[in-house]
Scaffold this motif. Structure first.
Motif, PDB file in Angstrom:
ATOM      1  N   LEU A   1      -2.604   0.267 -10.282  1.00  0.00           N
ATOM      2  CA  LEU A   1      -1.750  -0.417  -9.314  1.00  0.00           C
ATOM      3  C   LEU A   1      -1.776  -1.925  -9.530  1.00  0.00           C
ATOM      4  CD1 LEU A   1      -2.642   1.550  -6.044  1.00  0.00           C
ATOM      5  CD2 LEU A   1      -0.508   1.688  -7.347  1.00  0.00           C
ATOM      6  N   TRP A   2      -2.917  -2.435  -9.949  1.00  0.00           N
ATOM      7  CA  TRP A   2      -3.029  -3.869 -10.198  1.00  0.00           C
ATOM      8  C   TRP A   2      -2.518  -4.253 -11.588  1.00  0.00           C
ATOM      9  CZ3 TRP A   2      -3.519  -7.286  -6.589  1.00  0.00           C
ATOM     10  CH2 TRP A   2      -4.198  -6.989  -5.413  1.00  0.00           C
ATOM     11  N   ARG A   3      -2.769  -3.396 -12.557  1.00  0.00           N
ATOM     12  CA  ARG A   3      -2.437  -3.769 -13.931  1.00  0.00           C
ATOM     13  C   ARG A   3      -0.946  -3.669 -14.230  1.00  0.00           C
ATOM     14  NH1 ARG A   3      -7.281  -0.144 -16.409  1.00  0.00           N
ATOM     15  NH2 ARG A   3      -9.020  -1.583 -16.053  1.00  0.00           N
ATOM     16  N   HIS A   4      -0.282  -2.694 -13.610  1.00  0.00           N
ATOM     17  CA  HIS A   4       1.107  -2.427 -13.947  1.00  0.00           C
ATOM     18  C   HIS A   4       1.970  -2.579 -12.689  1.00  0.00           C
ATOM     19  CE1 HIS A   4      -0.529  -0.914 -17.678  1.00  0.00           C
ATOM     20  NE2 HIS A   4      -1.247  -0.018 -17.009  1.00  0.00           N
ATOM     21  N   ARG A   5       2.664  -3.697 -12.571  1.00  0.00           N
ATOM     22  CA  ARG A   5       3.481  -3.937 -11.386  1.00  0.00           C
ATOM     23  C   ARG A   5       4.571  -2.872 -11.239  1.00  0.00           C
ATOM     24  NH1 ARG A   5       4.598  -8.112  -7.825  1.00  0.00           N
ATOM     25  NH2 ARG A   5       2.384  -8.528  -8.105  1.00  0.00           N
ATOM     26  N   TRP A   6       5.135  -2.419 -12.371  1.00  0.00           N
ATOM     27  CA  TRP A   6       6.189  -1.409 -12.281  1.00  0.00           C
ATOM     28  C   TRP A   6       5.656  -0.121 -11.654  1.00  0.00           C
ATOM     29  CZ3 TRP A   6       5.538   3.347 -14.423  1.00  0.00           C
ATOM     30  CH2 TRP A   6       4.555   3.469 -15.418  1.00  0.00           C
ATOM     31  N   PHE A   7       4.394   0.235 -11.977  1.00  0.00           N
ATOM     32  CA  PHE A   7       3.806   1.451 -11.433  1.00  0.00           C
ATOM     33  C   PHE A   7       3.580   1.303  -9.931  1.00  0.00           C
ATOM     34  CE2 PHE A   7      -0.135   3.873 -10.427  1.00  0.00           C
ATOM     35  CZ  PHE A   7       0.400   5.153 -10.560  1.00  0.00           C
ATOM     36  N   ALA A   8       3.074   0.154  -9.549  1.00  0.00           N
ATOM     37  CA  ALA A   8       2.858  -0.091  -8.121  1.00  0.00           C
ATOM     38  C   ALA A   8       4.174  -0.056  -7.361  1.00  0.00           C
ATOM     39  CB  ALA A   8       2.156  -1.435  -7.925  1.00  0.00           C
ATOM     40  N   ASN A   9       5.196  -0.728  -7.903  1.00  0.00           N
ATOM     41  CA  ASN A   9       6.488  -0.765  -7.212  1.00  0.00           C
ATOM     42  C   ASN A   9       7.108   0.626  -7.104  1.00  0.00           C
ATOM     43  OD1 ASN A   9       6.268  -3.519  -6.923  1.00  0.00           O
ATOM     44  ND2 ASN A   9       7.556  -4.000  -8.689  1.00  0.00           N
TER      45      ASN A   9
ATOM     46  N   SER B   1       2.583   1.835   6.421  1.00  0.00           N
ATOM     47  CA  SER B   1       3.155   0.509   6.161  1.00  0.00           C
ATOM     48  C   SER B   1       4.307   0.608   5.165  1.00  0.00           C
ATOM     49  CB  SER B   1       2.069  -0.427   5.614  1.00  0.00           C
ATOM     50  OG  SER B   1       0.985  -0.529   6.512  1.00  0.00           O
ATOM     51  N   ALA B   2       4.160   1.463   4.152  1.00  0.00           N
ATOM     52  CA  ALA B   2       5.232   1.650   3.177  1.00  0.00           C
ATOM     53  C   ALA B   2       6.490   2.186   3.851  1.00  0.00           C
ATOM     54  CB  ALA B   2       4.778   2.609   2.077  1.00  0.00           C
TER      55      ALA B   2
ATOM     56  N   PHE C   1     -11.859  -4.773   3.593  1.00  0.00           N
ATOM     57  CA  PHE C   1     -11.935  -6.205   3.297  1.00  0.00           C
ATOM     58  C   PHE C   1     -11.065  -6.572   2.108  1.00  0.00           C
ATOM     59  CE2 PHE C   1     -15.265  -6.842   6.300  1.00  0.00           C
ATOM     60  CZ  PHE C   1     -15.195  -8.199   6.587  1.00  0.00           C
ATOM     61  N   ALA C   2     -10.914  -5.664   1.172  1.00  0.00           N
ATOM     62  CA  ALA C   2     -10.160  -5.983  -0.041  1.00  0.00           C
ATOM     63  C   ALA C   2      -8.822  -5.259  -0.011  1.00  0.00           C
ATOM     64  CB  ALA C   2     -10.948  -5.569  -1.279  1.00  0.00           C
ATOM     65  N   PRO C   3      -7.724  -5.961   0.150  1.00  0.00           N
ATOM     66  CA  PRO C   3      -6.412  -5.304   0.122  1.00  0.00           C
ATOM     67  C   PRO C   3      -6.044  -4.907  -1.299  1.00  0.00           C
ATOM     68  CG  PRO C   3      -6.144  -7.671   0.340  1.00  0.00           C
ATOM     69  CD  PRO C   3      -7.626  -7.408   0.402  1.00  0.00           C
ATOM     70  N   HIS C   4      -5.165  -3.924  -1.402  1.00  0.00           N
ATOM     71  CA  HIS C   4      -4.624  -3.558  -2.707  1.00  0.00           C
ATOM     72  C   HIS C   4      -3.111  -3.380  -2.558  1.00  0.00           C
ATOM     73  CE1 HIS C   4      -4.145   0.718  -1.603  1.00  0.00           C
ATOM     74  NE2 HIS C   4      -5.337   0.643  -1.047  1.00  0.00           N
ATOM     75  N   PRO C   5      -2.376  -3.188  -3.652  1.00  0.00           N
ATOM     76  CA  PRO C   5      -0.911  -3.200  -3.565  1.00  0.00           C
ATOM     77  C   PRO C   5      -0.310  -2.245  -2.545  1.00  0.00           C
ATOM     78  CG  PRO C   5      -1.574  -3.407  -5.844  1.00  0.00           C
ATOM     79  CD  PRO C   5      -2.834  -3.173  -5.066  1.00  0.00           C
ATOM     80  N   PHE C   6      -0.950  -1.102  -2.309  1.00  0.00           N
ATOM     81  CA  PHE C   6      -0.392  -0.170  -1.341  1.00  0.00           C
ATOM     82  C   PHE C   6      -0.504  -0.674   0.096  1.00  0.00           C
ATOM     83  CE2 PHE C   6       0.439   3.455  -4.058  1.00  0.00           C
ATOM     84  CZ  PHE C   6       1.371   4.159  -3.316  1.00  0.00           C
ATOM     85  N   TRP C   7      -1.322  -1.700   0.307  1.00  0.00           N
ATOM     86  CA  TRP C   7      -1.526  -2.223   1.648  1.00  0.00           C
ATOM     87  C   TRP C   7      -0.480  -3.279   2.018  1.00  0.00           C
ATOM     88  CZ3 TRP C   7      -3.837  -0.647   5.751  1.00  0.00           C
ATOM     89  CH2 TRP C   7      -5.059   0.020   5.721  1.00  0.00           C
ATOM     90  N   VAL C   8       0.112  -3.928   1.065  1.00  0.00           N
ATOM     91  CA  VAL C   8       0.827  -5.183   1.326  1.00  0.00           C
ATOM     92  C   VAL C   8       2.316  -5.024   1.026  1.00  0.00           C
ATOM     93  CG1 VAL C   8       0.908  -7.660   0.831  1.00  0.00           C
ATOM     94  CG2 VAL C   8      -1.283  -6.431   0.698  1.00  0.00           C
ATOM     95  N   TYR C   9       3.169  -5.491   1.992  1.00  0.00           N
ATOM     96  CA  TYR C   9       4.624  -5.376   1.853  1.00  0.00           C
ATOM     97  C   TYR C   9       5.274  -6.648   2.372  1.00  0.00           C
ATOM     98  CZ  TYR C   9       3.566  -0.519   0.999  1.00  0.00           C
ATOM     99  OH  TYR C   9       3.050   0.625   0.459  1.00  0.00           O
ATOM    100  N   GLY C  10       6.076  -7.244   1.531  1.00  0.00           N
ATOM    101  CA  GLY C  10       6.733  -8.481   1.916  1.00  0.00           C
ATOM    102  C   GLY C  10       7.749  -8.316   3.024  1.00  0.00           C
ATOM    103  N   GLU C  11       8.239  -7.094   3.247  1.00  0.00           N
ATOM    104  CA  GLU C  11       9.245  -6.875   4.288  1.00  0.00           C
ATOM    105  C   GLU C  11       8.657  -6.948   5.696  1.00  0.00           C
ATOM    106  OE1 GLU C  11      10.585  -4.872   0.553  1.00  0.00           O
ATOM    107  OE2 GLU C  11       8.735  -4.906   1.741  1.00  0.00           O
ATOM    108  N   LEU C  12       7.339  -6.799   5.831  1.00  0.00           N
ATOM    109  CA  LEU C  12       6.727  -6.803   7.156  1.00  0.00           C
ATOM    110  C   LEU C  12       6.599  -8.230   7.679  1.00  0.00           C
ATOM    111  CD1 LEU C  12       3.951  -4.114   6.701  1.00  0.00           C
ATOM    112  CD2 LEU C  12       6.316  -3.828   7.436  1.00  0.00           C
ATOM    113  N   ASP C  13       6.546  -8.345   8.993  1.00  0.00           N
ATOM    114  CA  ASP C  13       6.445  -9.665   9.614  1.00  0.00           C
ATOM    115  C   ASP C  13       5.087 -10.303   9.359  1.00  0.00           C
ATOM    116  OD1 ASP C  13       9.038  -9.914  11.035  1.00  0.00           O
ATOM    117  OD2 ASP C  13       8.335  -8.124  12.062  1.00  0.00           O
ATOM    118  N   ALA C  14       4.074  -9.492   9.165  1.00  0.00           N
ATOM    119  CA  ALA C  14       2.746 -10.042   8.869  1.00  0.00           C
ATOM    120  C   ALA C  14       1.864  -8.942   8.300  1.00  0.00           C
ATOM    121  CB  ALA C  14       2.098 -10.629  10.130  1.00  0.00           C
TER     122      ALA C  14
END
Length: 841
Positions: free
Chosen positions: A93-101, A135-136, A158-171
């Motif tokens: 998920l961290w190494r390959h942005r296309w895979f995460a997306n 969240s997704a 404590f450590a977020p990863h790509p599945f946790w974070v979405y730019g569409e959310l307000d926070a």
């Protein structure tokens, strides 16, 4: 018309009453951390906004039958048996942005489509996610379906990863400053904030000696709490043996969660309670964490947050793969935990701590990371107050539920689907009425927590909603002043004029009118909203949110409740029986509707071509309605419907509007949920259509006919059948759904509508003005120029009639017909049945 009795003496509006929020928390039963975080957020919101209502949805249950069990099995297998595979997925998920997306798009679409129904069902004004897949789904709905409700994610690790974070959310809220750059690297332009770790208030610093006594620990022991989450991952038995071998002073508390195999394995060690206490799932974790001198864990999730909140040092030992290792590394980097990766390191660390307990003080005090409730509340407040302050330049409407879109499809220029209520208000002080400024100030304060007041209707290309995050109530609340000597008829003529004026299309779909100025200080407040906002029960629920209860009102209908969708209570056999019963009712109901005779034709049913509306209101003491119903062996709604039919049978034949030899087909909406003010907005009704006589009859006979017909149609399942047909029609393309709606909501299927709605029995205030009576206003339908509603609220049953003035029925004669019907019913209950009234009585 006479005013109803004054509100009970000795009561008053609840001081400082505030409207809460409707909060949807999206979690998952994947371990205990996600639900623990959800519980903490709900608790903090109850502090921020007392009276808030909560619904907690399990994301895995929403995804479909058996998905939760499958995902939990995969997770446990990966962590315990194939940690290399779990680590590979996490690292990819961290190494390959296309895979995460691609992964986020897939899960977002899957989860978002299913969460849409739950959001529609609860109608929240705030969404909080504590689970990545949830969240997704919310982010997908924001991107593809126009979800405008403020929404945020809480990263419970404590450590977020790509599945946790979405730019569409307000926070996206993280637990430490060190996690901010990691979260910002996980998605495109996410809004990342730091907030106090979300834990319930039970986890707080306290007297360790007292907690040890409560937990059954030796006072002189060095207590180590081993907690590896709900699944007790890892070699817990090996960890316990290492700790016990470090020193005779160590006493271990082993919390095994739901892992019965690990619990039995530890019990088989045969250690005395002075050295080892083995626990399964427990609700006493707050006491155990406070009692411990150090907490040993291997994941860094909820257990670590709870330890920090309690001021107890955290020691990470052999962290599990992927997120466990990431949490451990970040906590060490932030000075919040120590890390041991071998048995020798763990034993050395414990012996050093026993020799010199001050070695733990750095972790115990850390950087003052013990979370304070105000910090968590502050994060929630910022979320709501910030949000998106305005609609985007090209907003995407949130698609309506089919049952709501139905009422936009049937609307025409002359048959606007606007419903609402008229409140008769007492004086706020002798001779003084509620003022416009007071009303606006009170409702401006309440409106932010009510999403229906911020929705703007979009009709094309398909019905939907745009949500405004800020409104100015001055655009919606207006006033009309009357002369001091004005009578009620003058006041209600102004209300009829208000209802004859369409609502502005560019504003959220509600308007209010305050009519005041009478010398005695009484006033009237009329409120209308579009039918697509909700049915009558929903409208009453929204209205009640704008009112203030009495200080003695227990607010039963507003008590905080956490409900979880995705499973019905009871045994599997009970659920199966209910499903079969409901399915049978649906089949019988559809069959009954399909075999009905054509609707009788009456001169009453003529086209409605004018915007003008004529409103008539008649009060009846609610206690009388209930008492008469008991005396006449009927329910209150059956008696109310009988009174209406008695009035119509005296009124309509006198103007040749009906043929007395033919029945009148009356559509009666039926609530398909508990008929309480549950604040769940939108349209949730079925209906029954009754063929009732308009020929002269005595009240007892008429009531018996109404009661028998209503119960017979209900037994046939017509409400279920009508709701099923509406649901199936909603699956049609928009154009076909519009055709269907206009074909069935018409004179061809009913002659008139009569709706009964129960309100709250306790006194209510609008601002500081007591509410004396509530009268409903129902919209007209195509070629249906007369509708009647009854609301029982407080001490009054309010009858409200909506008329097309072209019928030629005067307000006085219509009111007189209802009053006569009420009086005839009283006489029928008191003694021998009187003769049937003559036409026009």
């Amino acid at each position: 018309m006479e005013s109803p009795a004054e509100v009970q003496a000795g009561t008053g509006p609840a001081p400082g009453y505030r409207v809460g929020r409707r909060v949807l928390t999206i979690s998952a039963d994947m371990g205990g951390g996600h639900n623990s975080t959800a519980a903490a957020l709900e608790e903090a919101l109850e502090v921020a906004w007392p009276g808030s209502e909560f619904l907690r949805v399990d994301t895995l249950d929403v995804l479909g039958p058996g998905i939760g069990r499958l995902f939990r099995g995969i997770y446990v297998t990966n962590v315990e048996r194939t940690p290399w595979l779990y680590e590979f997925f996490y690292a990819s998920l961290w190494r390959h942005r296309w895979f995460a997306n691609a992964s986020k798009r897939f899960t977002g679409s899957w989860c978002g489509r299913r969460l849409a129904a739950e959001i529609d069902r609860f109608d929240p004004d705030l969404i909080l996610s504590t689970y990545p897949l949830g969240s997704a789904g919310v982010a997908w709905l924001r991107r593809h379906r126009g979800l405008a409700v403020p929404a945020a994610a809480w990263v419970s690790d404590f450590a977020p990863h790509p599945f946790w974070v979405y730019g569409e959310l307000d926070a996206t809220f993280v637990m430490d400053e060190t996690a901010v750059p990691i979260a910002k690297a996980a998605d495109r332009n996410p809004k990342v904030e730091v907030c106090a770790p979300p834990v319930v208030s039970a986890f707080s610093p306290g007297d360790r000696a007292e907690a040890k006594l409560a937990a059954g620990l030796r006072p002189d022991a060095f207590a180590v709490l081993v907690s590896c989450g709900a699944y007790a991952f890892g070699d817990v038995a090996g960890t316990v043996r290492t700790l016990l071998g470090a020193s005779d002073r160590v006493q271990v508390l082993a919390a095994c969660g739901r892992n019965d195999v690990t619990r039995r394995r530890l019990e088989q060690l045969g250690m005395s309670a002075d050295r080892l206490l083995v626990l399964g799932w427990t609700d006493e974790m707050a006491t155990l964490v406070r009692a411990a001198d150090v907490v040993v864990t291997n994941a860094g999730g909820a257990t670590a947050l709870e330890a920090l909140a309690s001021g107890t040092p955290v020691l990470m030992y052999r962290p599990i793969a992927a997120h466990g290792s990431a949490n451990a590394n970040l906590m060490v980097l932030g000075g919040l935990a120590d890390l041991c990766v071998t048995e020798q390191q763990l034993g050395h660390h414990i012996r050093a701590a026993i020799r010199d307990r001050t070695s733990l003080d750095g972790l115990r005090l850390g950087r003052s990371h013990q979370p304070k409730a105000a910090d968590l509340v502050g994060g929630l407040r910022r979320l709501v107050e910030a949000g998106s302050r305005a609609e985007s330049p090209a907003p995407r409407p949130w698609r309506m539920r089919p049952a709501d879109a139905f009422f936009t499809h049937v609307e025409t220029a002359a048959q606007r689907q606007e419903l609402g209520a008229v409140l008769q208000l007492g004086p706020v002080a002798p001779g003084r009425s509620l003022t416009l400024d007071e009303l606006r100030a009170d409702l401006q304060r309440r409106s932010p927590g009510l999403s229906p007041m911020r929705r703007r209707l979009v009709r094309r290309p398909r019905p939907g909603w745009l949500l405004r995050h800020e409104i100015d109530v001055a655009d919606h609340i207006h006033e009309q002043l009357v002369a001091p000597d004005a009578v009620d008829r003058d006041v209600f003529d102004l209300v009829s004029e208000f209802w004859s004026t369409p609502m502005p299309a560019q504003l959220p779909t509600w308007q209010m009118l305050l009519v005041h100025g009478q010398a005695d200080g009484r006033a009237v407040m009329a409120v209308k909203l579009h039918h697509s906002q909700g049915d009558g029960i929903s409208a009453l629920g929204l209205l009640d949110r704008l009112l203030t209860p009495s200080g003695t009102d227990p607010l039963r209908s507003r008590l905080r409740g956490r409900r979880r969708l995705g499973g019905r209570p009871g045994s599997a056999d009970g659920r199966l029986r209910r499903t079969l019963r409901d399915s049978g009712l649906v089949v019988r109901g559809v069959a009954s509707l399909a075999t009905r005779r054509p609707t009788p034709r009456h001169p009453l049913n003529r086209p409605v071509t004018s915007l003008r509306r004529q409103l008539v209101f008649v009060p009846m003491p609610a206690a009388d309605l209930r008492s008469l119903a008991r005396t006449l062996h009927a329910h209150s709604h059956e008696l109310a419907l009988s009174i209406v039919m008695d009035a119509l049978s005296g009124l309509l034949p006198s103007r040749a509007l009906v043929d007395p030899s033919r029945p009148l087909r009356v559509m009666v909406p039926v609530a398909m949920r508990a008929p309480t003010l549950d604040r769940i907005f939108a349209n949730w009704t079925g209906s029954v259509s009754l063929d009732l006589s308009v020929a002269p009859a005595d009240p007892r006979s008429r009531l018996a006919a109404v009661r028998d017909e209503l119960r017979r149609r209900a037994r046939r399942g017509e409400p279920y059948g009508a709701q099923a047909v509406m649901g199936l029609a909603g699956r049609l393309p928009t154009a076909l759904h519009r055709r269907f709606a206009r074909a069935v909501y018409h004179r061809r299927f009913f002659n008139t509508i009569v709706s009964y709605m129960p309100g709250d029995r306790e006194p209510r205030w609008l601002g500081t003005a007591p509410v004396l009576a509530t009268y409903p206003v129902l919209p007209l339908a195509p070629q249906v120029p007369l509708t009647v509603g009854i609301v029982v609220a407080g001490s009054t049953a309010g009858f409200g009639v909506t008329l097309d003035p072209a019928l030629g029925l005067g307000s006085r004669e219509t009111a007189a017909a209802l009053e006569s019907a009420i009086e005839r019913t009283r006489r029928a209950a008191d003694g021998p049945t009187p003769p049937a009234h003559a036409s026009g009585d």
